[in-house]
Design a protein around this motif. Structure first.
Motif, short mmCIF file in Angstrom:
data_model
loop_
_atom_site.label_atom_id
_atom_site.label_comp_id
_atom_site.label_asym_id
_atom_site.label_seq_id
_atom_site.Cartn_x
_atom_site.Cartn_y
_atom_site.Cartn_z
N VAL A 241 0.84 -1.20 0.00
CA VAL A 241 0.00 0.00 0.00
C VAL A 241 0.87 1.25 0.00
N LEU A 242 1.92 1.25 0.83
CA LEU A 242 2.81 2.41 0.91
C LEU A 242 3.49 2.67 -0.43
N ALA A 243 3.87 1.61 -1.12
CA ALA A 243 4.54 1.76 -2.42
C ALA A 243 3.60 2.35 -3.46
N LEU A 244 2.32 1.99 -3.38
CA LEU A 244 1.36 2.47 -4.37
C LEU A 244 1.02 3.95 -4.19
N ARG B 205 6.67 9.56 -2.97
CA ARG B 205 7.45 10.75 -2.61
C ARG B 205 7.57 10.94 -1.10
N LEU B 206 7.06 10.02 -0.32
CA LEU B 206 7.19 10.15 1.13
C LEU B 206 8.65 10.00 1.54
N PRO B 207 9.09 10.72 2.58
CA PRO B 207 10.49 10.62 3.01
C PRO B 207 10.89 9.19 3.36
N SER B 208 12.15 8.84 3.04
CA SER B 208 12.62 7.47 3.29
C SER B 208 12.62 7.13 4.77
N SER B 209 12.80 8.12 5.64
CA SER B 209 12.81 7.85 7.08
C SER B 209 11.47 7.31 7.55
N LEU B 210 10.38 7.69 6.87
CA LEU B 210 9.05 7.18 7.24
C LEU B 210 8.93 5.71 6.86
N ARG B 211 9.48 5.33 5.70
CA ARG B 211 9.46 3.94 5.28
C ARG B 211 10.28 3.08 6.23
N ILE B 212 11.45 3.60 6.63
CA ILE B 212 12.32 2.86 7.54
C ILE B 212 11.63 2.67 8.89
N PHE B 213 10.91 3.69 9.36
CA PHE B 213 10.18 3.57 10.62
C PHE B 213 9.13 2.47 10.52
N LEU C 239 10.62 15.34 16.35
CA LEU C 239 10.22 14.77 15.07
C LEU C 239 11.07 15.38 13.96
N ASP C 240 11.51 14.52 13.04
CA ASP C 240 12.28 14.98 11.89
C ASP C 240 11.57 16.16 11.23
N PRO C 241 12.27 17.29 11.02
CA PRO C 241 11.61 18.46 10.42
C PRO C 241 11.01 18.18 9.04
N ALA C 242 11.49 17.13 8.37
CA ALA C 242 10.93 16.79 7.05
C ALA C 242 9.55 16.16 7.15
N LEU C 243 9.15 15.76 8.37
CA LEU C 243 7.88 15.05 8.57
C LEU C 243 6.92 15.88 9.40
N ARG C 244 5.67 15.42 9.45
CA ARG C 244 4.65 15.97 10.33
C ARG C 244 4.00 14.80 11.06
N TRP C 245 3.32 15.09 12.16
CA TRP C 245 2.72 14.02 12.95
C TRP C 245 1.62 13.29 12.18
N VAL C 246 1.03 13.97 11.20
CA VAL C 246 0.03 13.28 10.39
C VAL C 246 0.67 12.14 9.60
N ASP C 247 1.96 12.25 9.28
CA ASP C 247 2.66 11.14 8.61
C ASP C 247 2.74 9.92 9.53
N SER D 264 -2.60 12.13 0.45
CA SER D 264 -2.60 13.60 0.48
C SER D 264 -1.22 14.14 0.87
N ARG D 265 -0.57 13.45 1.80
CA ARG D 265 0.78 13.88 2.20
C ARG D 265 1.77 13.67 1.05
N ASN D 266 1.60 12.58 0.30
CA ASN D 266 2.48 12.31 -0.83
C ASN D 266 2.37 13.42 -1.88
N ARG D 267 1.13 13.88 -2.14
CA ARG D 267 0.95 14.97 -3.10
C ARG D 267 1.61 16.25 -2.61
N ARG D 268 1.56 16.46 -1.31
CA ARG D 268 2.20 17.66 -0.73
C ARG D 268 3.71 17.59 -0.89
N TYR D 269 4.27 16.42 -0.60
CA TYR D 269 5.72 16.26 -0.75
C TYR D 269 6.13 16.38 -2.22
N ARG D 270 5.29 15.89 -3.14
CA ARG D 270 5.61 16.00 -4.56
C ARG D 270 5.64 17.47 -4.98
#
Length: 443
Positions: free
Chosen positions: A161-164, A168-176, A359-367, A421-427
């Motif tokens: 699901v995350l891949a689909l 554009r989500l930060p890699s640190s979120l995937r690693i978490f 929290l990593d400045p590249a992220l938000r708590w909604v992530d 929605s977060r992915n669109r924002r990061y894009r």
């Protein structure tokens, strides 16, 4: 001070999620790509099983599932469904053991400061769903045994699901997400070993332990040999592992635990004398095994288990409505859809405050909320725990499967809405930065 700069009091606070080294990020990226393919195969197997089990040819599915194979005197005369749950899933849990050991020896979990948050988040993501299920369904004594069903996350489905929706989500979120799932699997293994063992036969258990120790000794002494000769692991270590699995099965402890213990014995690092003599600094044996065997787990073992376990006869619209009205179904669904994200996010937030982690400045708590929603996707281990909790073919077993499917789909939809929605924002942010860089270069 820009918008992402920390307050002065937080300037020296550690960041969370913790960013991996380029090599570790590359390794985790490779794992996620394989799990994405495995997630697609998993979903396909579930869909085929559900359609077949609810078709006019359902008797054929049940006959296939109940075919028995094996050697009865060794207590290995099992149905295909049991072989998939006890045998094929041992491959999946072997990969879990490899990944856990690597994380604790050479990964982020080797340091307390980086380990405490994902460990606590995973624990919260187990405890809160169990409490929610208990509050809804445990008033019926017949349903109390299902408390562990909603505690596990299916990493393959969640990563798919995350891949689909999260390119554009930060890699640190995937690693978490991956680290969280690794610890989640460890807790699930402990639950299966402690709460789903009715009786223990000491002689086979001792034989299993001796065999596992022998397997580990061979892997430790021959780490260079097995790393350089892939066929040797299949011809030497695999038969020994199969013997350990058979003894563990006969001991009364769920046989998949043998897979985890075998994975724990595989060395992660190179011996110092090998590094000093050859300058060897490439992947260790555990990482090589993980690379070799993950396609077997993600592409064959887990989808086949799902195929034989997921084929529940729903009974049409009436049967589905009856299942949704069951306290067991409501308990599992509420635990996965609500309990998982609440447990993960609240525990993470509390730990960041207590441990003075920012929290990593590249992220938000909604992530992080999106990752928590992905945690509500429970397939592989949840189906296994369901089969351990309730007799195959019973209404409780069927209702739990319906709840797992419905909750996983709902969690995937909610996570897709949030993270999409977060992915669109990061894009948009990346496109804006690329545009600024191009204008700056032209000037």
């Amino acid at each position: 001070m820009n918008a992402t700069s920390p307050p002065p009091s937080d300037r020296h606070a550690r960041l969370f999620p913790f960013r991996a080294s380029p090599r570790e990020a590359s390794r985790i990226g490779s794992i996620l790509r394989k799990e994405t393919v495995g997630g697609a195969l998993l979903v396909g197997a579930v869909v085929v099983a559900l359609i077949w089990a609810n078709s006019p040819w359902a008797a054929g599915y049940e006959a296939l599932r109940d075919i028995e194979l094996g050697f009865a005197p060794w207590h290995l005369r099992l149905s295909l469904e049991a072989w998939a749950a006890d045998g094929l899933l041992a491959v999946f849990f072997f990969l879990v053991g490899l990944e856990l050991k690597r994380e604790f020896v050479a990964g982020d979990l080797r340091r307390f400061g980086t380990a405490i948050i994902p460990i606590a988040a995973a624990a919260g993501g187990v405890a809160v769903p169990a409490l929610i299920y208990t509050a809804i369904a445990a008033h019926d004594p017949a349903l109390r045994g299902g408390w562990a069903i909603p505690t596990a996350t299916d990493i393959a489905f969640a990563v798919a699901v995350l891949a689909l929706i999260g390119s554009r989500l930060p890699s640190s979120l995937r690693i978490f997400l991956l680290t969280l799932a690794v610890v989640d699997d460890l807790i699930a293994v402990a639950i299966i070993a402690i709460f789903y063992t009715d009786s223990i036969h000491p002689v086979p258990l001792l034989a299993a332990v001796i065999t596992i120790v022998g397997y580990g000794a061979l892997a430790q002494l021959g780490r260079r040999f097995f790393a350089a000769r892939p066929a040797a692991a299949w011809l030497i270590l695999l038969p020994i592992g199969a013997v350990a699995w058979a003894f563990m099965h006969a001991s009364g402890i769920h046989a998949t635990i043998a897979g985890v213990l075998l994975g724990f014995t595989v060395p992660v690092l190179h011996r110092r004398r090998d590094r000093d003599r050859d300058g060897e600094d490439g992947p260790g044996l555990a990482e090589r095994f993980e690379h070799r065997f993950r396609p077997l787990s993600a592409g064959i073992a887990v989808p086949l288990f799902a195929f034989f376990s997921a084929g529940v006869a729903i009974g049409g619209a009436k049967g589905f409505a009856a299942a949704l009205g069951s306290p067991l179904t409501l308990g599992v669904m509420a635990a996965l859809v609500i309990g998982k994200p609440v447990g993960i996010v609240v525990t993470t937030w509390l730990l960041t405050r207590l441990e003075r982690v920012r929290l990593d400045p590249a992220l938000r708590w909604v992530d992080i909320v999106g990752v928590g929603l992905l945690g509500g996707i429970g397939f592989t281990v949840a189906l296994l725990v369901d089969d351990l909790s309730f007799a195959s073919g019973s209404p409780e077993n069927a209702h739990a499967k319906v709840a797992i499917f419905a909750a996983s789909i709902l969690s995937a939809i909610l996570a897709s809405i949030v993270l999409g929605s977060r992915n669109r924002r990061y894009r948009r942010a990346e496109d804006h930065e690329d545009g600024d860089a191009a204008r700056g270069g032209s000037e």
